[in-house]
Design a protein around this motif. Structure first.
Motif, PDB file in Angstrom:
ATOM      1  N   LYS A  67       1.127  -1.070   0.104  1.00  0.00           N
ATOM      2  CA  LYS A  67      -0.116   0.195   0.236  1.00  0.00           C
ATOM      3  C   LYS A  67       0.915   1.364   0.197  1.00  0.00           C
ATOM      4  O   LYS A  67       0.436   2.035  -0.890  1.00  0.00           O
ATOM      5  CB  LYS A  67      -1.152   0.084   1.084  1.00  0.00           C
ATOM      6  CG  LYS A  67      -1.613   0.863   0.924  1.00  0.00           C
ATOM      7  CD  LYS A  67      -2.900   1.300   2.790  1.00  0.00           C
ATOM      8  CE  LYS A  67      -3.375   2.572   2.449  1.00  0.00           C
ATOM      9  NZ  LYS A  67      -4.131   2.108   4.025  1.00  0.00           N
ATOM     10  N   GLN A 216      -6.849   7.764  -8.225  1.00  0.00           N
ATOM     11  CA  GLN A 216      -7.308   6.424  -6.863  1.00  0.00           C
ATOM     12  C   GLN A 216      -7.260   7.379  -5.731  1.00  0.00           C
ATOM     13  O   GLN A 216      -6.428   7.929  -5.256  1.00  0.00           O
ATOM     14  CB  GLN A 216      -6.363   4.950  -7.123  1.00  0.00           C
ATOM     15  CG  GLN A 216      -5.675   4.493  -8.818  1.00  0.00           C
ATOM     16  CD  GLN A 216      -4.406   5.009  -8.836  1.00  0.00           C
ATOM     17  OE1 GLN A 216      -3.624   5.931  -8.398  1.00  0.00           O
ATOM     18  NE2 GLN A 216      -5.395   5.399 -10.376  1.00  0.00           N
ATOM     19  N   ILE A 217      -8.401   6.794  -4.848  1.00  0.00           N
ATOM     20  CA  ILE A 217      -8.246   7.050  -3.322  1.00  0.00           C
ATOM     21  C   ILE A 217      -7.493   6.641  -2.590  1.00  0.00           C
ATOM     22  O   ILE A 217      -7.821   5.524  -3.322  1.00  0.00           O
ATOM     23  CB  ILE A 217     -10.593   7.352  -3.113  1.00  0.00           C
ATOM     24  CG1 ILE A 217     -10.532   5.278  -3.366  1.00  0.00           C
ATOM     25  CG2 ILE A 217     -11.213   7.952  -4.250  1.00  0.00           C
ATOM     26  CD1 ILE A 217     -12.130   5.251  -2.993  1.00  0.00           C
ATOM     27  N   ASP A 218      -7.674   7.074  -1.276  1.00  0.00           N
ATOM     28  CA  ASP A 218      -6.453   5.923  -0.358  1.00  0.00           C
ATOM     29  C   ASP A 218      -8.240   6.403   0.581  1.00  0.00           C
ATOM     30  O   ASP A 218      -8.212   7.481   1.399  1.00  0.00           O
ATOM     31  CB  ASP A 218      -5.425   7.012   0.280  1.00  0.00           C
ATOM     32  CG  ASP A 218      -4.647   6.109   1.079  1.00  0.00           C
ATOM     33  OD1 ASP A 218      -5.282   4.777   1.575  1.00  0.00           O
ATOM     34  OD2 ASP A 218      -3.627   6.500   1.863  1.00  0.00           O
ATOM     35  N   ARG A 219      -8.575   5.012   0.636  1.00  0.00           N
ATOM     36  CA  ARG A 219      -8.881   5.168   2.190  1.00  0.00           C
ATOM     37  C   ARG A 219      -9.101   5.319   3.170  1.00  0.00           C
ATOM     38  O   ARG A 219      -9.265   5.462   4.505  1.00  0.00           O
ATOM     39  CB  ARG A 219     -10.591   3.708   1.892  1.00  0.00           C
ATOM     40  CG  ARG A 219     -10.948   3.633   0.735  1.00  0.00           C
ATOM     41  CD  ARG A 219     -12.071   2.298   0.858  1.00  0.00           C
ATOM     42  NE  ARG A 219     -13.492   2.512  -0.926  1.00  0.00           N
ATOM     43  CZ  ARG A 219     -14.108   3.181  -0.559  1.00  0.00           C
ATOM     44  NH1 ARG A 219     -13.511   4.479   0.012  1.00  0.00           N
ATOM     45  NH2 ARG A 219     -14.702   3.528  -1.804  1.00  0.00           N
ATOM     46  N   ASP A 220      -8.160   5.121   4.121  1.00  0.00           N
ATOM     47  CA  ASP A 220      -7.060   5.727   5.355  1.00  0.00           C
ATOM     48  C   ASP A 220      -6.728   6.976   4.657  1.00  0.00           C
ATOM     49  O   ASP A 220      -6.177   7.394   5.800  1.00  0.00           O
ATOM     50  CB  ASP A 220      -6.276   4.654   5.513  1.00  0.00           C
ATOM     51  CG  ASP A 220      -6.208   2.599   5.481  1.00  0.00           C
ATOM     52  OD1 ASP A 220      -7.782   2.649   5.728  1.00  0.00           O
ATOM     53  OD2 ASP A 220      -5.792   2.004   4.657  1.00  0.00           O
ATOM     54  N   THR A 222      -7.981  11.455   4.245  1.00  0.00           N
ATOM     55  CA  THR A 222      -8.987  12.459   4.552  1.00  0.00           C
ATOM     56  C   THR A 222      -8.608  13.573   4.187  1.00  0.00           C
ATOM     57  O   THR A 222      -7.170  13.779   4.759  1.00  0.00           O
ATOM     58  CB  THR A 222      -9.390  12.071   5.696  1.00  0.00           C
ATOM     59  OG1 THR A 222     -11.037  10.836   5.972  1.00  0.00           O
ATOM     60  CG2 THR A 222     -10.567  12.739   5.482  1.00  0.00           C
ATOM     61  N   ASP A 241     -12.663  14.642   1.656  1.00  0.00           N
ATOM     62  CA  ASP A 241     -12.671  13.279   0.568  1.00  0.00           C
ATOM     63  C   ASP A 241     -11.199  12.259   0.622  1.00  0.00           C
ATOM     64  O   ASP A 241     -10.238  13.035   1.667  1.00  0.00           O
ATOM     65  CB  ASP A 241     -12.864  12.984  -1.062  1.00  0.00           C
ATOM     66  CG  ASP A 241     -11.616  14.236  -1.547  1.00  0.00           C
ATOM     67  OD1 ASP A 241     -10.419  14.111  -0.911  1.00  0.00           O
ATOM     68  OD2 ASP A 241     -11.907  14.779  -2.974  1.00  0.00           O
ATOM     69  N   HIS A 242     -11.192  11.064  -0.500  1.00  0.00           N
ATOM     70  CA  HIS A 242     -10.236   9.894   0.585  1.00  0.00           C
ATOM     71  C   HIS A 242      -8.703   9.890  -1.347  1.00  0.00           C
ATOM     72  O   HIS A 242      -8.500   9.403  -1.611  1.00  0.00           O
ATOM     73  CB  HIS A 242      -9.897   8.280  -0.058  1.00  0.00           C
ATOM     74  CG  HIS A 242     -11.590   8.725   1.607  1.00  0.00           C
ATOM     75  ND1 HIS A 242     -11.176   8.773   2.330  1.00  0.00           N
ATOM     76  CD2 HIS A 242     -12.757   8.913   1.147  1.00  0.00           C
ATOM     77  CE1 HIS A 242     -12.545   8.360   3.384  1.00  0.00           C
ATOM     78  NE2 HIS A 242     -13.753   8.204   2.401  1.00  0.00           N
TER      79      HIS A 242
END
Length: 259
Positions: A67, A216-220, A222, A241-242
């Protein structure tokens, strides 16, 4: 001849006792071999649990490193987009209004907070067969201009637009994308004394502030950052957002415009 029965009985008894002792010795050896070569069920369960714990820890470390690597690659691509966008903007804005002959209609045409259009005379004189600098010689190496702004790349417009339909704007140069995922382009125009330029002919400096985001988003993660330009004005409020973002701000001197 007399035969002693007691002696025969003793020999037979002794012979039978030896067999029994041999059988018992073989049994003891077998038990010893089985005890040294095998594991109990409890030992196998403990070994299995330790193996599972070790493999789980290794897998967690692998996922974390993977990651981190993906995030670093995405951020590096975003920074590269910013540098590419700023390269084109700096190169062209510096040449805005270039008019070596003094007869070309070169200058800044339109200037808003999110778009810019200008012209310059930087092509056409290399092989037109004319004495554009009026020195008696034609088509000299430094005679690149031809007195108009009609050649390729002499009328330049910058704006933002979603060229690939992914929902994120890109930096467009004459409608052609030159850098992807440029979310904000903020332009501030200054006079030579540092004041705000009201008219295009007053523009001597352009402060360009860009904000680019990852694809791309990174959900960990914000994004809670407020992005500002060089004057401290917020150009993008905290998105929440992420997506990861990077910003870049540069003051560019227009060498051929302003008064």
């Amino acid at each position: 001849m007399a035969v002693s029965l007691s002696g025969c009985w003793r020999r037979d008894a002794a012979h039978g006792g030896g067999k029994e002792r041999g059988i018992r010795a073989v049994a003891r050896r077998r038990r010893g071999l089985c005890g040294s070569a095998g594991f109990t069920l409890l030992e196998l369960l403990v070994a299995l649990c330790l193996s599972v714990i070790t493999l789980s820890a290794v897998y967690v470390v692998y996922l974390s490193q993977q990651k981190t690597s993906l995030v670093q690659e995405a951020v590096a691509a975003t920074q590269q987009n910013l540098r590419t966008a700023m390269y084109f903007l700096e190169r062209d804005i510096r040449m805005a209004g270039c008019n070596p002959s003094g007869s070309a209609p070169a200058g800044i045409i339109t200037a808003s907070s999110s778009s810019l259009r200008f012209t310059m005379d930087v092509r056409g004189g290399e092989g037109d067969g004319l004495d554009n600098d009026h020195d008696g010689r034609v088509d000299e190496p430094d005679e690149f201009y031809d007195g108009d702004c009609l050649d390729a790349d002499e009328d330049v417009a910058y704006s933002l637009g979603d060229s690939d339909g992914n929902g994120v704007s890109d930096l467009l140069r004459n409608g052609v994308p030159v850098a992807q995922n440029i979310e904000v382009m903020d332009l501030v125009y200054l006079r030579d004394d540092g004041g705000i330029a009201v008219l295009p002919e007053q523009i001597r400096y352009v402060e360009v502030s860009l904000v680019a985001r990852t694809g791309q988003i990174d959900r960990d993660f914000t994004d809670t950052t407020n992005y500002v330009n060089q004057s401290g004005t917020v150009i993008l409020a905290a998105p929440g957002d992420h997506f990861r973002r990077r910003s870049l701000s540069v003051r560019i001197k227009c060498r051929n415009t302003g008064s």
